[in-house]
Motif scaffolding. Structure first.
Motif, PDB file in Angstrom:
ATOM      1  N   PHE A  88       0.833  -1.203   0.000  1.00 20.25           N
ATOM      2  CA  PHE A  88       0.000   0.000   0.000  1.00 20.25           C
ATOM      3  C   PHE A  88       0.864   1.248   0.000  1.00 20.25           C
ATOM      4  CE2 PHE A  88       0.938  -1.027   4.305  1.00 20.25           C
ATOM      5  CZ  PHE A  88       0.956   0.152   5.021  1.00 20.25           C
ATOM      6  N   THR A  89       0.220   2.375  -0.172  1.00 26.72           N
ATOM      7  CA  THR A  89       0.941   3.645  -0.206  1.00 26.72           C
ATOM      8  C   THR A  89       0.422   4.539   0.912  1.00 26.72           C
ATOM      9  OG1 THR A  89      -0.715   4.459  -1.721  1.00 26.72           O
ATOM     10  CG2 THR A  89       1.300   3.640  -2.700  1.00 26.72           C
ATOM     11  N   GLN A  90       1.258   5.458   1.334  1.00 27.32           N
ATOM     12  CA  GLN A  90       0.833   6.453   2.313  1.00 27.32           C
ATOM     13  C   GLN A  90       1.325   7.817   1.854  1.00 27.32           C
ATOM     14  OE1 GLN A  90      -0.830   6.150   5.854  1.00 27.32           O
ATOM     15  NE2 GLN A  90      -1.688   4.973   4.185  1.00 27.32           N
ATOM     16  N   ILE A  91       0.558   8.846   2.201  1.00 24.49           N
ATOM     17  CA  ILE A  91       1.019  10.167   1.810  1.00 24.49           C
ATOM     18  C   ILE A  91       2.270  10.533   2.607  1.00 24.49           C
ATOM     19  CG2 ILE A  91      -1.148  11.095   0.980  1.00 24.49           C
ATOM     20  CD1 ILE A  91      -1.615  12.326   3.666  1.00 24.49           C
ATOM     21  N   ASN A  92       3.148  11.252   1.975  1.00 21.80           N
ATOM     22  CA  ASN A  92       4.387  11.659   2.617  1.00 21.80           C
ATOM     23  C   ASN A  92       4.199  13.049   3.216  1.00 21.80           C
ATOM     24  OD1 ASN A  92       6.961  12.352   3.336  1.00 21.80           O
ATOM     25  ND2 ASN A  92       7.890  11.360   1.554  1.00 21.80           N
ATOM     26  N   GLN A  93       3.713  13.045   4.458  1.00 24.29           N
ATOM     27  CA  GLN A  93       3.331  14.285   5.109  1.00 24.29           C
ATOM     28  C   GLN A  93       4.459  15.305   5.143  1.00 24.29           C
ATOM     29  OE1 GLN A  93      -0.093  14.220   6.294  1.00 24.29           O
ATOM     30  NE2 GLN A  93       0.396  16.369   5.920  1.00 24.29           N
ATOM     31  N   LYS A  94       5.669  14.810   5.368  1.00 21.81           N
ATOM     32  CA  LYS A  94       6.793  15.720   5.526  1.00 21.81           C
ATOM     33  C   LYS A  94       7.088  16.461   4.219  1.00 21.81           C
ATOM     34  CE  LYS A  94      11.511  15.492   6.730  1.00 21.81           C
ATOM     35  NZ  LYS A  94      12.513  14.491   6.377  1.00 21.81           N
ATOM     36  N   ARG A  95       7.157  15.699   3.141  1.00 18.93           N
ATOM     37  CA  ARG A  95       7.467  16.331   1.853  1.00 18.93           C
ATOM     38  C   ARG A  95       6.353  17.267   1.408  1.00 18.93           C
ATOM     39  NH1 ARG A  95       9.311  13.541  -2.816  1.00 18.93           N
ATOM     40  NH2 ARG A  95       8.906  15.650  -3.535  1.00 18.93           N
ATOM     41  N   ILE A  96       5.116  16.866   1.701  1.00 18.24           N
ATOM     42  CA  ILE A  96       3.985  17.722   1.329  1.00 18.24           C
ATOM     43  C   ILE A  96       4.094  19.056   2.044  1.00 18.24           C
ATOM     44  CG2 ILE A  96       1.487  18.014   1.551  1.00 18.24           C
ATOM     45  CD1 ILE A  96       1.212  15.020   1.095  1.00 18.24           C
ATOM     46  N   LYS A  97       4.396  18.987   3.326  1.00 16.46           N
ATOM     47  CA  LYS A  97       4.477  20.213   4.110  1.00 16.46           C
ATOM     48  C   LYS A  97       5.609  21.106   3.579  1.00 16.46           C
ATOM     49  CE  LYS A  97       4.710  22.056   8.724  1.00 16.46           C
ATOM     50  NZ  LYS A  97       4.658  21.849  10.147  1.00 16.46           N
ATOM     51  N   GLU A  98       6.759  20.499   3.336  1.00 15.59           N
ATOM     52  CA  GLU A  98       7.897  21.268   2.808  1.00 15.59           C
ATOM     53  C   GLU A  98       7.524  22.005   1.528  1.00 15.59           C
ATOM     54  OE1 GLU A  98      11.483  18.276   4.151  1.00 15.59           O
ATOM     55  OE2 GLU A  98      11.064  18.559   2.010  1.00 15.59           O
ATOM     56  N   HIS A  99       6.925  21.200   0.625  1.00 14.55           N
ATOM     57  CA  HIS A  99       6.586  21.771  -0.665  1.00 14.55           C
ATOM     58  C   HIS A  99       5.553  22.884  -0.529  1.00 14.55           C
ATOM     59  CE1 HIS A  99       5.884  21.896  -4.974  1.00 14.55           C
ATOM     60  NE2 HIS A  99       4.605  21.928  -4.704  1.00 14.55           N
ATOM     61  N   THR A 100       4.538  22.643   0.313  1.00 12.24           N
ATOM     62  CA  THR A 100       3.481  23.637   0.493  1.00 12.24           C
ATOM     63  C   THR A 100       4.052  24.933   1.040  1.00 12.24           C
ATOM     64  OG1 THR A 100       1.958  21.838   0.962  1.00 12.24           O
ATOM     65  CG2 THR A 100       1.231  24.036   1.523  1.00 12.24           C
ATOM     66  N   LEU A 101       4.914  24.817   2.041  1.00 13.48           N
ATOM     67  CA  LEU A 101       5.495  26.028   2.624  1.00 13.48           C
ATOM     68  C   LEU A 101       6.298  26.786   1.578  1.00 13.48           C
ATOM     69  CD1 LEU A 101       6.519  24.737   6.157  1.00 13.48           C
ATOM     70  CD2 LEU A 101       4.567  26.169   5.521  1.00 13.48           C
ATOM     71  N   LYS A 102       6.981  26.039   0.723  1.00 14.13           N
ATOM     72  CA  LYS A 102       7.756  26.675  -0.340  1.00 14.13           C
ATOM     73  C   LYS A 102       6.830  27.469  -1.262  1.00 14.13           C
ATOM     74  CE  LYS A 102       9.854  24.705  -3.990  1.00 14.13           C
ATOM     75  NZ  LYS A 102      10.257  23.425  -4.584  1.00 14.13           N
ATOM     76  N   MET A 103       5.729  26.837  -1.634  1.00 10.46           N
ATOM     77  CA  MET A 103       4.768  27.490  -2.530  1.00 10.46           C
ATOM     78  C   MET A 103       4.115  28.706  -1.867  1.00 10.46           C
ATOM     79  SD  MET A 103       4.431  26.434  -5.527  1.00 10.46           S
ATOM     80  CE  MET A 103       5.161  25.191  -6.543  1.00 10.46           C
ATOM     81  N   ILE A 104       3.784  28.553  -0.596  1.00  6.85           N
ATOM     82  CA  ILE A 104       3.149  29.656   0.129  1.00  6.85           C
ATOM     83  C   ILE A 104       4.067  30.870   0.106  1.00  6.85           C
ATOM     84  CG2 ILE A 104       2.506  30.455   2.440  1.00  6.85           C
ATOM     85  CD1 ILE A 104       1.311  27.705   2.954  1.00  6.85           C
ATOM     86  N   LYS A 105       5.358  30.593   0.272  1.00  5.09           N
ATOM     87  CA  LYS A 105       6.327  31.681   0.281  1.00  5.09           C
ATOM     88  C   LYS A 105       6.502  32.271  -1.119  1.00  5.09           C
ATOM     89  CE  LYS A 105      10.795  32.703   2.182  1.00  5.09           C
ATOM     90  NZ  LYS A 105      12.120  32.138   2.173  1.00  5.09           N
TER      91      LYS A 105
END
Lengths: 353, 536
Positions: free
Chosen positions: B393-410
């Motif tokens: 099975f797969t799981q979302i990669n919470q850490k990478r998502i957060k990193e990327h989102t913060l980058k985009m927000i900035k």
């Protein structure tokens, strides 16, 4: 953190607050009426575990955008067949329960596939169609229970043809989950009774919730949620809307099958014929009490909803009997509450936008 | 200066929606027996002005308006469309408000039926009176004759040609005894040319009978043909009022578009640079109702910003939706020399085309979901990033998502509480930035952006446009931007194609003159320049 707490409170809308208040009042009342409160709590926990999986079955359907799964009886029928096969094979104990699940799950998957196909054809009126599909399935199986070639003497009528209406599970898998690692706090003889924790049952329910949680965080789960949340968005993101809905329907049906087995083992009986007819409604009412809507549901909605709804039934019965002797007030109040909640929730569907 | 010869006078009309000024000091006077045209682009304020005239609830629920309206010299205060009708102001709608199952007569006389008393009605009141069908038919016939319509008054509306429906609506309006002013809201938009010509003749006739007409349109030649006076609106302001015999199509086109074009800082592209075609469409046809594309050939060059402009309903929106395969499409779409699978959003996305939808709230976002999921969800499905693979099975990669989102927000300056905030709680501008962030997460070669600044405030508008320019210049991303705002296209695009009637009307440079833009928007360019060049 503060905003989190705030969110939690705003999540607890008025109907839920009323029910929590009502339940608390009943519990206090029960205490002053001299009812065994801890015993009542034990019952509440038992029922949480027994009904929990059935209510959890609502989650994938709602999340995938199919809406409240009034067709739950379809899955329940699959679960019942699994339970019967396990007895027919003359198994007992944990193995019997495992075998029942092993038979029920693939069966429910197949049924869910067909059911999902149907629901994809009636987009927009799933709930109405599902209700009647459920009724039709139960009615059809009333014939099925007579025709199916089960032989075990525990299950068939001594004279004539067909399966009995109620089949006892004693000596089979009665309470296999309830009695697993259970322990008791307090003295059963005291006026408040004793609190028995059905560890196995709660673990089983917890495991189901955990699996659901993991699934909702998988790629497929996210896809299913997206499809349910906004089908147009899903299309532009290259997702297959029908597939997402199909997955939700199958999961819901499978969980219903597992759920009825968990219910039966705690109850100690398998009930056939028209018994599953309205089980879908109970589960729907429970998850709505838990704060879910036709479009949005979470695992916590299922847990809280089951606890509140079943708790209400457990406590209101003895309290009502204590206050007003005789009559089946509790049953009446159960029907009023569960149907009232469904009515309330459905009336909210169109009004929001 | 009260003057009884005017049927309608609107004085100093101003209207703002929540501080956003949409109409400013509009004055308008219409005489009896005059055809007065109101011209303007989409969003110029034409519909708001009509909403005010008809007392629509949108106006009153948003704080009313300033200024006064006079009908035949009397101050009036219209609070509902019903009142407007009673005062003798009629409307011919853009969409036909007819009941298909009823006959022409029944439609014309709807709710104004002529009735006879019968014995039931004597007891139960006039609601139960019998219809006087003969009289109704007679009136209808009269109205139809005025319009030169030879259609039988008992034909059922369903099944009669679209062109006729418009006339039935008009017949209904002129049948009203006290009608003084008739508003035609883009009546020719759905008509064929000959039908439109008939309509214009009918308008002349109505005018001769002494009814004043307000003619809302963006077809310049029609205006020149029938209108006596012309009022031109642009961005909520009155830019000109002219007599039609003192002006011409060219001048009108210029007036309609003309405005200062603010260039967003950007070097001019090297005209001689080696240009490769990255995306090409051949005979693209898209079945998108209201924005149908009827056969477009277009080459998009690598590294350019191509603008697609045109008025609403002309098909410009359909192009990007068609390339993505969201609406049924036919023709050829060729990306880097290879044909794209049609009607498959998945294939388009996998081939590195990303899309920001014009319908932000309906299609572009998951409103009840967090910012981070909105940003990564498409990449998660298409590129299988932001997930961790376990065996079964797969799981979302919470850490990478957060990193990327913060980058985009900035990067996009998204104003939010945190990355978990629900989209529906963000402002329109920030929601738009999320849409762009999701498209960027796909790291596309071609970015299709539709109406990127619709409904967002000025500050956010600037950020969005600057972001697009930056992506193009720094990352070499090819951008196709569809917008109703011509000024915006002219400020960021390398070249602009204008769509009219589902086809390409022409291609212009951002610094081409206003007249050409105006003529193309109005679909008049080819007619005027059709001497030599033959285009389909």
């Amino acid at each position: 953190m503060i905003t989190r707490i705030k969110d939690l409170f705003t999540d607890f809308d008025l109907p839920r607050l009323l029910i929590v208040a009502f339940l608390s009042t009943l519990l206090v009342l029960a205490f002053f009426l001299g009812l065994p409160v801890l015993g009542l709590l034990t019952d509440m926990l038992n029922r949480l575990g027994m009904f929990g999986v059935l209510v959890l079955a609502m989650v994938p359907a709602i999340v995938a955008g199919v809406g409240l799964n009034f067709g739950l009886p379809l899955g329940i029928l699959c679960g019942l067949i699994g339970g019967l096969v396990s007895i027919e094979l003359d198994l007992s104990g944990g193995w019997a329960f495992a075998a029942a699940i092993a038979v029920a799950v693939p069966l429910a998957t197949l049924v869910g596939l067909g059911y999902g196909w149907l629901l994809n054809r009636v987009k927009g009126s799933e709930m109405m169609v599902a209700t009647y599909v459920g009724f039709a399935g139960v009615s059809l199986m009333c014939i099925g229970w007579i025709m199916l070639p089960f032989r075990s003497l525990e299950m068939v009528w001594p004279i004539g043809k067909g399966l009995r209406v109620t089949i006892a599970l004693s000596g089979r898998y009665e309470r296999v989950l309830n009695d697993f690692w259970d322990f008791t706090i307090g003295d059963p003889g005291s006026s408040t009774g004793a609190l028995t924790i059905p560890t196995g049952l709660l673990l089983f329910f917890g495991a189901m919730c955990l699996l659901m949680w993991l699934f909702l965080r998988s790629r497929m789960g996210i896809q299913m949620k997206t499809v349910g949340d906004n089908p147009k968005f899903a299309v532009t993101s290259g997702m297959n809307v029908n597939r997402g809905r199909m997955i939700g329907t199958i999961l819901s049906t499978v969980l219903a099958a597992v759920g009825i087995l968990a219910f039966n083992q705690g109850f100690g009986f398998i009930q056939l014929y028209t018994a599953p007819m309205f089980m879908g409604f109970t589960a729907v009412a429970a998850i709505l009490i838990g704060g879910a809507t036709v479009k949005k549901a979470s695992i916590s909605n299922a847990i809280i909803g089951t606890f509140l709804f079943q708790g209400l039934l457990v406590v209101s019965l003895p309290v009502a009997n204590q206050i007003m002797q005789g009559g089946n007030l509790a049953e009446i109040s159960r029907i009023i509450i569960s149907n009232g909640i469904i009515l309330y929730a459905l009336s909210q569907v169109g009004g929001g936008e | 200066m009260e003057n009884l010869e005017y049927v309608l006078q609107m004085k100093n009309i101003s209207k703002d929606y929540y501080g956003n000024c949409v109409l400013k000091d509009i004055n308008l006077s219409v005489k009896a027996g005059e055809i007065h045209a109101i011209l303007g682009e989409n969003g110029a304020g034409k519909s708001t002005l009509m909403n005010i005239l008809f007392g629509m609830t949108v106006i009153h629920s948003t704080g009313g308006f300033d200024g006064e309206i006079m009908l035949e010299g009397k101050n009036i205060n219209i609070k509902s469309p019903q009142e407007a009708l009673e005062l003798g102001i009629g409307m011919v709608h853009q969409e036909f408000m007819l009941i298909p199952g009823y006959s022409v007569t029944e439609n014309v006389k709807l709710n104004r039926e002529i009735t006879k008393r019968n014995f039931v009605s004597r007891i139960f009141g006039e609601k139960l009176e019998t219809l006087d069908l003969k009289e109704m038919a007679k009136d209808t016939r009269k109205a139809l004759d005025t319009l030169d319509m030879d259609i039988d008054e008992w034909t059922r509306v369903e099944g009669i040609p679209v062109g006729y429906m418009q006339f039935i609506e008009i017949a209904r309006e002129i049948d009203k005894k006290n009608i003084k002013l008739l508003v035609f809201d883009e009546p020719t938009a759905v008509l064929t040319e000959s039908e439109a010509a008939n309509l214009l003749t009918a308008m002349q006739k109505i005018k001769e009978s002494g009814i004043a007409i307000l003619f809302i349109t963006h077809r310049l030649d029609e205006v020149m043909e029938v209108a006596d006076n012309i009022t031109m609106l642009r961005d909520g302001e009155l830019v000109a009022q002219k007599k039609s015999d003192e002006t011409n199509v060219i001048e009108l086109a210029e007036l309609m578009v003309g405005r200062k074009v603010e260039k967003i800082v950007r070097e001019k592209r090297d005209e001689k640079a080696n240009r490769k075609t990255i995306l090409e469409v051949k005979d693209l046809r898209v079945m998108m109702s209201g924005e149908e594309v009827k056969g477009i050939d277009l080459k998009i060059e690598e590294g350019e910003i191509l603008g697609i402009g045109g008025l609403a309903g002309q098909g410009k929106i359909g192009i990007a939706n068609g390339i993505m395969g969201i609406y049924p499409v036919s023709g050829d779409i060729i990306l880097k020399g290879e044909k794209l699978k049609l009607n498959s959003p998945k294939d388009s996305l996998e081939r590195k085309i990303a899309f920001v939808s014009e319908d932000r709230r309906g299609v572009g976002l998951l409103l009840d979901t967090s910012i981070e999921i909105n940003i990564v969800v498409t990449a998660m499905q298409i590129k299988k990033t932001f997930i961790r693979n376990f065996v079964l099975f797969t799981q979302i990669n919470q850490k990478r998502i957060k990193e990327h989102t913060l980058k985009m927000i900035k990067m996009l300056d998204i104003r939010c509480r945190n990355e978990k905030q629900l989209i529906k709680k963000l402002s329109g501008g920030n929601q738009q930035k999320i849409c762009i962030a999701r498209a960027l997460t796909l790291a596309p070669d071609v970015l299709l952006v539709s109406e990127p600044t619709r409904g967002i405030d000025v500050g956010a508008k600037k950020i969005v446009l600057e972001t697009l320019v930056r992506l193009n210049r720094d990352l070499g991303m090819t951008i196709v931007m569809t917008s109703s705002e011509l000024a915006e296209l002219r400020s960021v695009c390398d070249r602009i194609v204008i769509i009219s009637g589902g086809k390409i009307e022409g291609e212009l440079k951002p610094d081409s003159n206003d007249t050409d833009f105006g003529l193309m928007m109005a679909g008049e360019y080819k007619k005027i320049h059709s001497r030599g060049d033959e285009q389909s």
